[in-house]
Design an enzyme around this catalytic site. Structure first.
Site, mmCIF file in Angstrom:
data_model
loop_
_atom_site.group_PDB
_atom_site.id
_atom_site.type_symbol
_atom_site.label_atom_id
_atom_site.label_comp_id
_atom_site.label_asym_id
_atom_site.label_seq_id
_atom_site.Cartn_x
_atom_site.Cartn_y
_atom_site.Cartn_z
ATOM 1 N N TYR B 226 92.215 11.241 13.235
ATOM 2 C CA TYR B 226 93.569 11.092 13.796
ATOM 3 C C TYR B 226 93.644 11.629 15.217
ATOM 4 C CZ TYR B 226 94.904 9.006 9.588
ATOM 5 O OH TYR B 226 94.958 8.104 8.575
ATOM 6 N N PHE B 374 83.949 2.786 10.057
ATOM 7 C CA PHE B 374 84.315 3.566 11.247
ATOM 8 C C PHE B 374 83.915 2.884 12.552
ATOM 9 C CE2 PHE B 374 80.637 6.195 9.655
ATOM 10 C CZ PHE B 374 79.748 5.938 10.691
ATOM 11 N N HIS B 375 83.113 1.829 12.459
ATOM 12 C CA HIS B 375 82.918 1.041 13.679
ATOM 13 C C HIS B 375 84.149 0.180 13.960
ATOM 14 C CE1 HIS B 375 78.740 2.376 13.655
ATOM 15 N NE2 HIS B 375 78.740 2.012 14.932
ATOM 16 N N ARG B 438 73.476 3.723 3.753
ATOM 17 C CA ARG B 438 73.531 4.011 5.181
ATOM 18 C C ARG B 438 72.628 5.205 5.478
ATOM 19 N NH1 ARG B 438 78.084 7.602 7.429
ATOM 20 N NH2 ARG B 438 78.756 8.910 5.715
ATOM 21 N N ARG B 439 72.465 5.498 6.750
ATOM 22 C CA ARG B 439 71.715 6.653 7.210
ATOM 23 C C ARG B 439 70.287 6.700 6.699
ATOM 24 N NH1 ARG B 439 75.803 11.831 7.144
ATOM 25 N NH2 ARG B 439 76.466 11.480 9.260
#
Lengths: 46, 552
Positions: B226, B374-375, B438-439
């Site tokens: 935020y 989040f992209h 991911r990662r």
């Protein structure tokens, strides 16, 4: 009395037309709900 | 009384530009790392000179997620505050101090990451252990940002003293909300870094309580989202209306939505830890409910944006159900780039609701879906809005003009970004639903059958990533043009006004004691019992893992 009515009708004219906004937010709501239940269905099926 | 002049002076320009230089250098380096990652994961590139995938991944995450965003936001906010409430000489001096402390911290952390001594990813999860200098660097970045918080608080306080009984300027109010949120949120991560990570990395503590460190990280990690988003909302609520020739839809609604973001974006970190053992499910449920409260100000914002566009369009005489939408100034990049960002927030926000729902989280947890999510949020909604701000802010600060040619390049840049991100983030979302983790540096996972379903999407990510990198190169070119080469002139600092007959804003919306009090109350409610529980029932702490990734 007449003046008051005139003022009221002016106020009514001033109220913005937000029909497009209403439809847009409804479509947004539908998109969220459909996506959410889509992934929920995937959860149930696995 | 200290005299403060409203508006942006040369000294203010230098200050904000200093932050923006760091942001754009970060964009270039971080973007290049992102490109390398997609190429490695698609199997089309092996990194040379012993550079590891996780080193590159850490540079990408830290420099884009933490450095670019924080520097751009704090620089932008200084400009907003100077313009709306003014800045004194002394405050400007402290503002420079905040910049220098943050920069020293950033360089310390960046050097360690680049040397491969801190390949701990941007979440720096324990028990992965980095070199102590990395943690000291992080601590300095946080301390520098706190100086910025207090400069902004002081600026509004001084303005208030000379403008008793007046409501504060909307943008100044929003900046202070964002900095209150940042200050309260960073207390958690500062505690983790100073009390846990630094003594542990120096060898003073043998083990670390992993769950406590992760809980403190996510206490910070969600409001961080935020902290990125609110400056974009500042532009949407109070700057875009001016650009499109309209007025602020509702000052009160804008302020209320910011207050609600302050209240509900912090006591919700557990929704990032839904699969984490050791946290009582009841408290996970409570924090999920609080997370869902954040949907309210998000939808208020969506409604407010549509309404502002429709009212402006209809006033200009555009009829029909969507005539106003068709006739928005699509050829003005100051509008177009943030607007594409807003549209991206529809799937991005929806993805967020899915992530925060416990059962649905089980489907996507730790998969490429999260990376795709989040992209869309930070790398599209937030970043395109920041680009949109840059098109007028940079020339305003450098005394140059946004020419038609640069405007058109900006339009092309925005389209390139939208296309690249649709391909990259779209394939990330789909492969995530198919279970791709991911990662991880791997693309074939030892040749298992399931992994063969993912490889096509990984190639698509490399295609999207390449298009995005072209977008970054173009944006850096535009930045250089606006900073050094565009023709001299004056560019407007667009700040929208309220309607002439707008309802007065209720005073309680500026009752800081009330809002900060409720924020602290909600945090104590959501965290006290589970946190005590986590400490009391902690398993043995973990020794550091410096290999294969970490500090090796």
């Amino acid at each position: 009395m007449e003046n008051a009515e005139k003022q009221k009708s002016e106020e009514r004219v001033e109220t913005p037309n937000l029909k497009g906004t209403l439809l847009s937010v409804l479509l947004l709501g539908v998109f969220i709900i459909v996506s959410w239940f889509g992934v929920f269905a995937l959860f149930l099926s696995r | 009384m200290i005299a403060t002049k409203l508006g942006i002076s040369k000294s203010d320009s230098k200050l904000t530009m200093a932050f923006i230089y760091v942001a754009f250098i970060s964009l270039f380096i971080g973007g290049l790392m992102g490109l390398l990652q997609t190429l490695v994961r698609s199997g089309s590139l092996s990194l040379p000179w012993g550079i590891t995938y996780y080193q590159v991944l850490t540079v990408h995450g830290v420099i884009l997620g933490l450095v670019l965003t924080t520097f751009f936001i704090i620089g932008f906010q200084y400009a907003l505050m100077a313009k709306t409430v003014g800045i004194s000489k002394k405050q400007r001096l402290y503002a420079w101090l905040s910049f220098i402390v943050m920069l020293i911290g950033t360089v310390m952390a960046a050097v360690m990451v680049l040397l491969g001594k801190a390949s701990v990813l941007y979440t720096f999860y324990a028990p992965l252990q980095a070199h102590p200098i990395f943690y000291f660097g992080l601590a300095l970045v946080i301390i520098g940002s706190w100086i910025a918080c207090f400069v902004n608080f002081r600026q509004l306080y001084v303005w208030k003293k000379t403008h008793k009984d007046e409501k504060s300027p909307l943008l100044a109010f929003m900046v202070v909300i964002n900095m209150v949120l940042w200050f309260i949120a960073t207390l958690g991560v500062a505690a983790a870094v100073i009390v846990q990570f630094i003594p542990w990395s120096l060898g003073y503590a043998e083990t670390i309580n992993v769950l406590v460190s992760r809980t403190l990280f996510w206490y910070f990690g969600h409001p961080l989202v935020y902290f990125w988003l609110l400056p974009a909302y500042m532009a949407w609520y109070a700057i875009i209306p001016k650009i499109i020739g309209g007025k602020i839809f509702s000052d009160s609604l804008a302020r209320l939505s910011f207050v609600l973001f302050l209240l509900f974006s912090i006591p919700v970190g557990f929704h990032h830890q839904l699969t984490e053992p050791g946290i009582d499910p009841t408290w996970k449920f409570i924090q999920v409910v609080l997370t869902f409260m954040v949907i309210i100000p998000s939808l208020m914002t969506a409604f407010s944006m549509f309404a502002m566009f429709e009212i402006t369009g209809r006033r200009k005489g555009f009829r029909g159900l969507f005539g106003w939408f068709k006739h928005l100034p699509w050829k003005d990049v100051r509008f177009f780039a943030p607007m594409v960002g807003m549209l991206a927030f529809i799937p991005a926000g929806t993805g967020g609701i899915i992530n925060a729902s416990h059962q649905l989280n089980n489907v996507i947890h730790n998969t490429m879906w999260v990376t795709g999510h989040f992209h869309l949020t930070v790398a599209t909604t937030v970043l395109l809005t920041f680009f949109g701000i840059s098109y007028w802010l940079i020339p305003h600060l450098t005394g140059r003009k946004l020419t038609k040619k640069i405007n058109n390049l900006g339009l092309i840049q925005t389209v390139i970004w939208a296309v690249g991100m649709t391909i990259m983030s779209g394939s990330m979302h789909i492969s995530g639903l198919l279970g791709a983790p991911r990662r991880s540096a791997f693309s074939e996972y030892g040749g298992t059958a399931q992994a063969s379903d993912w490889i096509g999407y990984q190639i698509a990510q490399a295609v999207g990533g390449t298009i995005l990198f072209i977008g970054i190169l173009l944006m850096v070119y535009i930045f250089l043009q606006l900073t050094f080469f565009a023709p001299k002139g004056q560019e407007e600092f667009p700040i929208a006004e309220e309607e002439v007959n707008a309802q007065p804003t209720p005073l309680f919306l500026e009752n800081w004691k009330l809002w900060i009090g409720i924020t602290i109350g909600l945090i104590l409610f959501a965290y006290t019992i589970p946190f005590i529980d986590i400490i009391l029932h902690a398993p043995t702490g973990s020794e550091p893992f410096a290999w294969p990734i970490g500090n090796s």
